[in-house]
Write a protein that holds these residues in place. Structure first.
Motif, short mmCIF file in Angstrom:
data_model
loop_
_atom_site.label_atom_id
_atom_site.label_comp_id
_atom_site.label_asym_id
_atom_site.label_seq_id
_atom_site.Cartn_x
_atom_site.Cartn_y
_atom_site.Cartn_z
N UNK A 90 8.13 -9.90 -3.49
CA UNK A 90 7.81 -8.54 -3.93
C UNK A 90 6.40 -8.43 -4.49
N UNK A 91 5.78 -9.56 -4.82
CA UNK A 91 4.43 -9.54 -5.39
C UNK A 91 3.35 -9.76 -4.33
N UNK A 92 3.76 -9.78 -3.06
CA UNK A 92 2.78 -9.90 -1.97
C UNK A 92 2.91 -8.65 -1.10
N UNK A 93 1.95 -7.74 -1.23
CA UNK A 93 2.00 -6.50 -0.48
C UNK A 93 1.79 -6.78 1.01
N UNK B 73 -4.66 -2.73 7.01
CA UNK B 73 -4.14 -1.42 6.67
C UNK B 73 -2.63 -1.53 6.71
N UNK B 74 -1.97 -1.14 5.62
CA UNK B 74 -0.53 -1.33 5.54
C UNK B 74 0.05 -0.45 4.45
N UNK B 75 1.38 -0.37 4.44
CA UNK B 75 2.07 0.41 3.43
C UNK B 75 3.09 -0.46 2.69
N UNK B 76 3.03 -0.43 1.38
CA UNK B 76 4.00 -1.13 0.56
C UNK B 76 5.30 -0.32 0.47
N UNK B 77 5.17 0.99 0.32
CA UNK B 77 6.34 1.87 0.24
C UNK B 77 6.11 3.04 1.19
N UNK B 78 7.19 3.59 1.76
CA UNK B 78 7.02 4.72 2.67
C UNK B 78 6.69 5.99 1.91
N UNK B 79 5.76 6.74 2.45
CA UNK B 79 5.40 8.03 1.87
C UNK B 79 5.79 9.11 2.86
#
Length: 416
Positions: free
Chosen positions: A78-81, A190-196
């Motif tokens: 969880x600490x690695x985006x 370019x990436x997303x940690x959580x969906x928006x």
């Protein structure tokens, strides 16, 4: 002090545009699985769970954790985006392929910041993180400094929207030119940690965006996850180490539009300054890999700028080397560069990289745009535009670039 590119690599979720559209359609399924994994990691750390909102249309990897990273294997996942994972994965591939790295390697990272900050997000959730993890797990520079196989690298981070990767590359080049380092590893993702539930970067409109740039029906791109990596070295040091050079960084130039819309006069001036800084003879053949925003206003302005450049460089031709790829924010301007050098490094033909559209937009232009075969050009210009209004042009000299020096790299993307 000449600087050369000695290796390249990239990550992209799928292999063609049709697959990209299918991947967009799988968005809810992909994010259900991604959030479930993230929540499992949060449970293990004693943190609260995340409630998922509907995801915006993106071309996402199906599983970010499919890319192993030995350097952070001991950190809670969880600490690695995801963006950190992609960049670190590529860096480890490049280090492993490049043999012993010299002392004083500099890691130059490009981050377009299309995501929620990992540190801010985890703090807002109230995730408990011990003091022993804060320094590296919360600090993206700290995570990069954990890369194995290097001797205490220096690290920098560039945030310049859509040209973050290009500016990070030039940051590494400048450090080598100034004698600060003999070698640089450039990574941008370019990436997303959580969906928006909304697109943080407006790079297109409409439900399909199936037409490529410079086509009549082009409506921009979907935003896409992805990453690029490059290794740059001082030329004499690379030669002494027996490392083949794929290309030399010959020149570059920056400019600004003053708005997010492509300005043909600024592009003209920046390309001319870049070519002049590279010492390219005005009578020499030059190839420009166009950026391709994918709408008539920006694409038309880019084409008009090329016509102006031909007044000084009549041997200029253009191509679009990014293929079917959608918009990897932060690295879009480097996609063609990496694909060209990757093909040359493995001895693959480069002609198929060029996309040759036929549209009313092109027919209205007096010069033959986007019809060039990229093979045989000694100088290639790679353009990048930021939605903040910045523009950069990077000139590569391929005159002595090595060809066919290694086997094709494994496909690092995750197919739909």
């Amino acid at each position: 002090m000449p600087v050369v590119i000695t290796d390249v690599a990239d990550l992209y979720p799928v292999t063609d545009r049709a697959a990209a559209l299918a991947q967009v359609g799988r968005g809810e399924e992909i994010w259900d699985a991604r959030v479930a994994r993230f929540n499992a990691h949060l449970d293990a750390m004693g943190g609260p769970r995340v409630t998922r909102a509907p995801a915006a249309a993106w071309v996402n990897f199906a599983d970010p954790e499919a890319f192993p990273v030995a350097s952070v294997a001991d950190l809670p996942p969880a600490l690695v985006a995801p963006g950190e994972r992609y960049s670190l994965h590529l860096a480890e591939q490049l280090i492993g392929r490049g043999g012993p790295m010299p002392k004083g390697v500099h890691i130059s990272s490009g981050d377009a910041e299309v995501d929620i900050s990992k540190s801010t997000f985890l703090c807002a959730l109230g995730v408990p993180v011990g003091p022993d993890l804060i320094r590296t797990a919360y600090d993206p520079i700290g995570v990069l400094a954990r890369l194995q196989g290097l001797k205490k690298p220096s690290v920098s981070r560039t945030v310049e929207a859509s040209i973050s990767g290009s500016v990070a590359l030039l940051d590494a080049v400048a450090r080598i030119e100034e004698g600060v380092s003999d070698c640089g590893i450039v990574v941008a993702s370019s990436a997303q940690l959580v969906p928006l539930g909304f697109e943080t970067v407006a790079v297109g409109g409409g439900p399909t965006r199936s037409a490529l740039p410079f086509e009549d029906e082009a409506s921009g791109h979907f935003a896409s996850e992805g990453a690029v990596g490059l290794v740059v070295r001082e030329e004499a040091a690379a030669r002494a180490a027996g490392v083949p050079a794929l290309a030399r960084i010959a020149g570059h130039a920056f400019g600004t539009f003053g708005s997010s819309v492509v300005n043909r006069l600024v592009v003209t001036e920046v390309v001319l300054r870049a070519l002049e800084s590279a010492g390219v003879d005005p009578e020499a053949p030059v190839l420009v890999d166009l950026y391709g925003r994918g709408n008539r206003i920006d694409d038309g302005a880019e084409l008009a700028a090329m016509e102006k450049v031909t007044e000084r460089y009549p041997g200029l031709a253009t191509a679009y080397l990014k293929g079917d790829r959608h918009y990897v924010v932060g690295t879009h301007g480097l996609q063609g560069l990496v694909r060209l050098l990757e093909a040359r490094a493995t001895g693959a033909p480069v002609g198929p990289l060029a996309f040759h559209p036929r549209s009313a937009l092109l027919q209205a232009r007096p010069m033959s745009h986007l019809s060039a075969d990229p093979d045989g050009y000694a100088h290639v210009v790679f353009l990048g535009y930021s939605l903040h209004g910045s523009v950069v042009a990077i000139v590569l000299d391929l005159t002595d670039g090595a060809v066919g020096v290694r086997q094709p790299a494994p496909v690092l993307g995750v197919a739909a």
